[in-house]
Motif scaffolding. Structure first.
Motif, short mmCIF file in Angstrom:
data_model
loop_
_atom_site.label_atom_id
_atom_site.label_comp_id
_atom_site.label_asym_id
_atom_site.label_seq_id
_atom_site.Cartn_x
_atom_site.Cartn_y
_atom_site.Cartn_z
N PHE A 60 0.82 -1.21 0.00
CA PHE A 60 0.00 0.00 0.00
C PHE A 60 0.86 1.26 0.00
N SER A 61 2.01 1.20 0.63
CA SER A 61 2.88 2.38 0.71
C SER A 61 3.35 2.84 -0.67
N SER A 62 3.34 1.93 -1.64
CA SER A 62 3.78 2.29 -2.99
C SER A 62 2.65 2.22 -4.02
N ASP A 63 1.51 1.64 -3.63
CA ASP A 63 0.41 1.48 -4.58
C ASP A 63 -0.93 1.45 -3.83
N THR A 64 -1.54 2.63 -3.66
CA THR A 64 -2.81 2.69 -2.93
C THR A 64 -3.97 2.06 -3.70
N THR A 65 -3.79 1.85 -5.00
CA THR A 65 -4.87 1.25 -5.79
C THR A 65 -5.05 -0.23 -5.50
N ILE A 66 -4.15 -0.80 -4.70
CA ILE A 66 -4.27 -2.22 -4.38
C ILE A 66 -5.55 -2.50 -3.59
N VAL A 67 -6.09 -1.48 -2.92
CA VAL A 67 -7.33 -1.65 -2.14
C VAL A 67 -8.47 -2.03 -3.07
N ALA A 68 -8.68 -1.23 -4.11
CA ALA A 68 -9.75 -1.51 -5.07
C ALA A 68 -9.51 -2.84 -5.77
N ALA A 69 -8.25 -3.12 -6.10
CA ALA A 69 -7.92 -4.36 -6.81
C ALA A 69 -8.28 -5.59 -5.98
N LEU A 70 -7.96 -5.57 -4.70
CA LEU A 70 -8.24 -6.73 -3.86
C LEU A 70 -9.73 -6.87 -3.54
N LEU A 71 -10.42 -5.76 -3.33
CA LEU A 71 -11.86 -5.84 -3.11
C LEU A 71 -12.53 -6.47 -4.33
N ARG A 72 -12.12 -6.06 -5.49
CA ARG A 72 -12.71 -6.60 -6.72
C ARG A 72 -12.35 -8.08 -6.87
N MET A 73 -11.11 -8.43 -6.56
CA MET A 73 -10.70 -9.83 -6.68
C MET A 73 -11.52 -10.72 -5.75
N GLN A 74 -11.70 -10.30 -4.50
CA GLN A 74 -12.47 -11.13 -3.57
C GLN A 74 -13.90 -11.30 -4.05
#
Length: 351
Positions: A60-74
């Motif tokens: 997350f410290s280098s890529d805040t978009t990982i939040v949306a990516a993981l929510l979508r993946m789950q």
């Protein structure tokens, strides 16, 4: 103004309630499933959830978009064959190849977490559980106030599925009518309220590309006019961003509050009540008689994190696999060969 100490106390009380309620969701899973089960090569006990948390924090410290990516993946994983990490498998005509999943990302990150855990305690932790734990930790990281109120407990104990087929992928589209969305969620034993929290919470972060909403800007439902439900100021902005028939690769934040578009919070609901929904289904949540009152309540509430966490726990319990119904993969993208962790029996993907 609410004091941080009071907020933390309230959050703790809500968490205890969540644990109590979520225990009713699935007798197959449990909180703290991996406690005491992971030891490194020196025999020292490791906390699996702490390993995942640290990896997510670094990402997350280098890529805040990982939040949306993981929510979508789950969501995409749990909605097809249940929460079994079948979306991760690299197989011919697998779930990854289905059109709705072509833009899903974060696969390499889940594999990275899996590698870290396998190096510490091999054959113990499923890829399905890693998705659920990592998603929760990403939601926590998105908390712009850093007060810990976005945290919710996760149940673990899932095993990984062996079957992944694009033919099984039947996900709600961005233009699905709300009643049909309700029916789709109901088929997974998720209520209308669950749907409002999961759809809205999942769309409180991330972006949508022009192609997903351009019809709302120029020729909504073949009327030759824009969607009348869209705020006129937003319409002008989006028309500049996405010129007609341009095939523009541009995108718009799903939450139109620029200060909160990277945080999983109730801002999304406030925005769609103003006509600032980007996707048709998002805007219709604020207008449909089945959902407009819950949307209004959430927009004015103080318990979004609690209710969203509760809905995520229920999503994570959809059609899970336990025991011999699944396996613990060595690599998340591949089907394991026969091993003790898969019950000593190998199942081909397509028969």
């Amino acid at each position: 103004m609410e004091m941080p100490g009071l907020a933390a106390a309230v959050a703790l009380a809500l968490i205890l309630i969540i644990v109590n309620l979520a225990g009713q969701c699935s007798g197959q899973l449990q909180f703290g499933f991996y406690n005491g089960k992971c030891r490194d090569g020196n025999g020292f006990q490791r906390n699996v959830e702490d390993i995942v948390k640290q990896k997510v924090k670094e990402k997350f410290s280098s890529d805040t978009t990982i939040v949306a990516a993981l929510l979508r993946m789950q969501f995409h994983d749990c909605f097809v064959n249940g929460c079994d990490a079948s979306i991760l498998l690299d197989v011919p005509n697998g779930e990854k190849t289905a059109p709705p999943n072509l833009s899903v990302r974060g696969y390499e990150f889940i594999e990275d977490i899996k590698t870290e855990i396998e190096n510490t305690c091999p054959g113990i932790v499923s890829c399905a559980d890693i998705i659920v734990m990592a998603t929760r930790d990403a939601v926590v990281e998105s908390d712009i106030k850093k007060m810990g109120t976005g945290w919710y407990p996760v149940q673990t104990g899932r095993r990984d599925g062996r079957v992944s087929s694009a033919q099984n992928v039947n996900l709600p589209s961005p233009s699905i009518p709300v009643p049909q969305a309700i029916a789709a969620f109901s088929s997974k034993k998720l209520s209308t309220i669950d749907m409002v929290y999961l759809l809205g919470g999942g769309h409180s972060v991330g972006v949508a590309h022009c192609g997903l909403f351009e019809n709302r800007l120029y020729d909504f439902k073949n009327t030759g006019n824009p969607d009348p439900a869209m705020n006129t100021t937003l319409l002008k902005t989006l028309r500049t961003l996405c010129p007609r028939n341009s095939g523009s690769p541009n995108s718009a934040n799903l939450d139109q509050d620029p200060l909160k578009s990277s945080s999983v919070d109730k801002s999304f609901y406030e925005q769609i009540r103003l006509g600032n929904g980007i996707l048709e289904v998002d805007q219709q949540l604020a207008l449909d008689p089945n959902t407009r009152f819950p949307v209004a309540r959430i927009a004015g509430s103080n318990d979004f994190s609690f209710q969203f966490g509760r809905a995520m726990i229920k999503l994570g319990a959809v059609d899970v696999k336990i025991g011999r119904d699944g396996e613990i993969r060595k690599k998340c993208a591949a089907v394991n060969s026969p091993s003790r962790s898969s019950g000593g029996k190998f199942f081909n993907l397509f028969g």
